[in-house]
Design a protein around this motif. Structure first.
Motif, mmCIF file in Angstrom:
data_model
loop_
_atom_site.group_PDB
_atom_site.id
_atom_site.type_symbol
_atom_site.label_atom_id
_atom_site.label_comp_id
_atom_site.label_asym_id
_atom_site.label_seq_id
_atom_site.Cartn_x
_atom_site.Cartn_y
_atom_site.Cartn_z
ATOM 1 N N GLU A 255 -46.663 8.240 16.320
ATOM 2 C CA GLU A 255 -45.563 7.973 15.404
ATOM 3 C C GLU A 255 -45.592 6.495 15.024
ATOM 4 O O GLU A 255 -45.729 5.629 15.891
ATOM 5 C CB GLU A 255 -44.222 8.327 16.036
ATOM 6 N N LEU A 263 -43.210 8.065 10.614
ATOM 7 C CA LEU A 263 -44.214 9.072 10.263
ATOM 8 C C LEU A 263 -44.979 9.462 11.509
ATOM 9 O O LEU A 263 -45.399 8.593 12.289
ATOM 10 C CB LEU A 263 -45.199 8.525 9.225
ATOM 11 N N GLU A 293 -42.704 12.950 2.157
ATOM 12 C CA GLU A 293 -42.544 12.513 3.552
ATOM 13 C C GLU A 293 -42.495 10.992 3.667
ATOM 14 O O GLU A 293 -41.672 10.442 4.387
ATOM 15 C CB GLU A 293 -43.701 13.056 4.390
ATOM 16 N N ALA A 294 -43.421 10.321 3.007
ATOM 17 C CA ALA A 294 -43.469 8.852 3.017
ATOM 18 C C ALA A 294 -43.320 8.368 1.586
ATOM 19 O O ALA A 294 -44.061 8.816 0.698
ATOM 20 C CB ALA A 294 -44.783 8.372 3.604
ATOM 21 N N ALA A 345 -47.842 12.799 5.833
ATOM 22 C CA ALA A 345 -48.415 12.253 7.061
ATOM 23 C C ALA A 345 -49.721 12.967 7.424
ATOM 24 O O ALA A 345 -50.649 12.360 7.964
ATOM 25 C CB ALA A 345 -47.407 12.375 8.203
#
Length: 365
Positions: A255, A263, A293-294, A345
C-alpha cells in the motif's frame, strides 16, 4: 546448427570498458534482438561475435566451438550492415554472387544459390538490374541475399533498416520476420528502435552502459520490467514514473501514498518498504480521462492528434519529466486546459529506491 554462447564477454578501448562481463545463450533458430540507447555496447557486442572486434575477455562459442581467434570467414556467420555496401557497377545477380565467387564456387552452384535467394527475397525479376535502379528496400534485400548464399549458421544484422523511411522500415520488418520463419536460421539483430525489437524478436536483450539490463520475450519485458531503465525503454510512449511513499506491506501487496490517496499495488514486498520512498510506474495507455482509483489533475501543454490515438504531455510540478497519457483518437483534449486523469492500481508497477522492480503477484488484467 546455430547455437551461440557468450561467456563473460568484456571489451575495453584503452581504460574504458564498454562491454562489461556479458553472458548470454542464443538458441538454434532463435531471433534475438539487442536493443538499447546509443553507446550501450550493442553494436560492439555484435562486432565481437562477427570477429570484426577482438574481445578483451571472455569466450564466444558457436555450436560448441570457441571462435575468439578465428577470422570472420571461419565463424559460420554472415553480417548485414546499416550501409548496403553494394557494388554499383555490378548487377543484382553479381552482387549477390560476390561472396561465392571469392570462394571460387562452381558456376552451377553460384547460379543455383543466387536464384534461390532471389526468389526468397522477391528479387528474381531484378537480377539483371544495377543497384542504382532499385529502391532502398530492394537494395537492402540484395545485401541480405548476399548473406543468404553463404549458408551461414548465424545471421548478424547491424541496424539494417536505419537508412529507410518509416513506410519501408515497416515493410522490411515484415520481410525479415517472414525470412526468419522461412529459413529457420539463428538471427541476431541490433537496433535502437524498441518498436523493431518488440515486433520481430523471439527474445530481446536490453543493454545499458555495457551491461545486460534484462533478457526476455517482448511481452515479458513490457509487462514485467526488471528495473526502471527497462520499464522506461520498452514501450512507446515511455512509462510514467511518479514518486510515492510506502505505507504498509500486506499479503495482497504494497500500500502506497500517492498524492494523499492510498493505493494497494499487487506486488510482493517486505516490511522495510513501509515509510520508504518508492517509484510508481504507469504506462500512458493505461491512463484514462475522468475519476477512477487514482486521480490527478494535469494541464497538457502538448496534444498530438494522430487519428487512431490522442497523446497528451503535461509538465509535473517540481519534476523534469512530463506526464503522458494516450487516449482513443475519438476522445480529444485541448492544450493548456486542466483535465482530470485516473488509472487503476492493478495496472501499476512499483520500484524500490534503487530502481529495482518489486515482483508482481499474479498476471496483468
Amino acid at each position: 546448427m546455430g547455437q551461440l554462447t557468450l561467456k563473460n564477454i568484456v571489451k575495453r578501448f584503452g581504460a574504458i570498458e564498454v562491454v562489461k562481463s556479458v553472458s548470454l545463450e542464443v538458441a538454434d533458430g532463435e531471433f534475438m534482438v539487442f536493443v538499447g540507447p546509443s553507446g550501450c555496447g550493442k553494436s560492439t557486442l555484435l562486432r565481437m561475435i562477427a570477429g570484426l572486434e577482438h574481445t578483451s575477455g571472455g569466450d564466444i562459442v558457436i555450436d560448441g566451438r570457441r571462435v575468439n581467434d578465428l577470422p570472420p570467414v571461419k565463424r559460420g556467420i554472415a553480417m548485414v550492415f546499416q550501409s548496403y555496401a553494394l557494388y554499383p557497377h555490378m548487377s543484382v545477380y553479381e552482387n549477390i554472387a560476390f561472396p561465392l565467387r571469392v570462394e571460387r564456387a562452381p558456376e552451377a552452384t553460384i547460379r543455383e544459390k543466387v536464384e534461390a535467394a532471389a526468389k526468397i527475397l522477391h528479387l528474381d525479376q531484378r537480377l539483371e538490374q544495377k543497384p542504382g535502379m532499385l529502391s532502398g528496400g530492394q537494395r537492402q534485400r540484395v545485401a541480405i541475399g548476399r548473406a543468404i548464399v553463404r549458408d551461414p549458421e548465424i545471421f548478424l544484422f547491424d541496424e539494417p533498416l536505419s537508412n529507410l523511411d518509416a513506410a519501408l522500415r515497416a515493410d522490411m520488418r515484415i520481410e525479415l520476420t517472414r525470412l526468419h520463419k522461412q529459413l529457420g536460421a539463428t538471427m541476431i539483430y541490433v537496433t535502437h528502435d524498441q518498436v523493431e525489437a518488440m515486433t520481430m524478436a523471439d527474445r530481446i536483450v536490453v543493454l545499458n552502459a555495457g551491461y545486460i539490463a534484462q533478457v526476455g520475450a517482448p511481452l515479458e519485458l513490457y509487462h514485467k520490467p526488471r528495473n526502471t531503465f527497462v520499464a522506461g525503454f520498452i514501450g512507446n510512449p515511455r512509462m510514467n514514473m511518479l514518486p510515492v511513499t510506502g505505507i504498509e506491506v500486506t499479503a495482497a501487496g504494497v500500500e502506497v501514498d500517492f498524492q494523499g490517496q492510498r493505493l494497494l499495488i499487487p506486488v510482493a514486498g517486505h516490511k522495510a518498504l513501509a515509510g520508504a520512498p518508492l517509484t510508481l510506474g504507469i504506462r500512458p495507455e493505461h491512463v484514462g480521462i475522468g475519476r477512477g482509483e487514482a486521480n490527478m489533475t494535469i494541464t497538457p501543454n502538448v496534444v498530438e492528434q494522430l487519428g487512431a490515438q490522442t497523446i497528451g504531455y503535461a509538465p509535473l510540478p517540481g519534476r523534469e519529466e512530463t506526464f503522458c497519457f494516450v487516449l482513443p483518437g475519438s476522445q480529444s483534449t485541448a492544450d493548456d486546459q486542466p483535465v482530470e486523469v485516473s488509472f487503476r492500481a492493478a495496472d501499476c508497477h512499483l520500484f524500490d529506491a534503487e530502481g529495482q522492480a518489486l515482483e508482481r503477484m499474479g498476471q496483468f488484467d
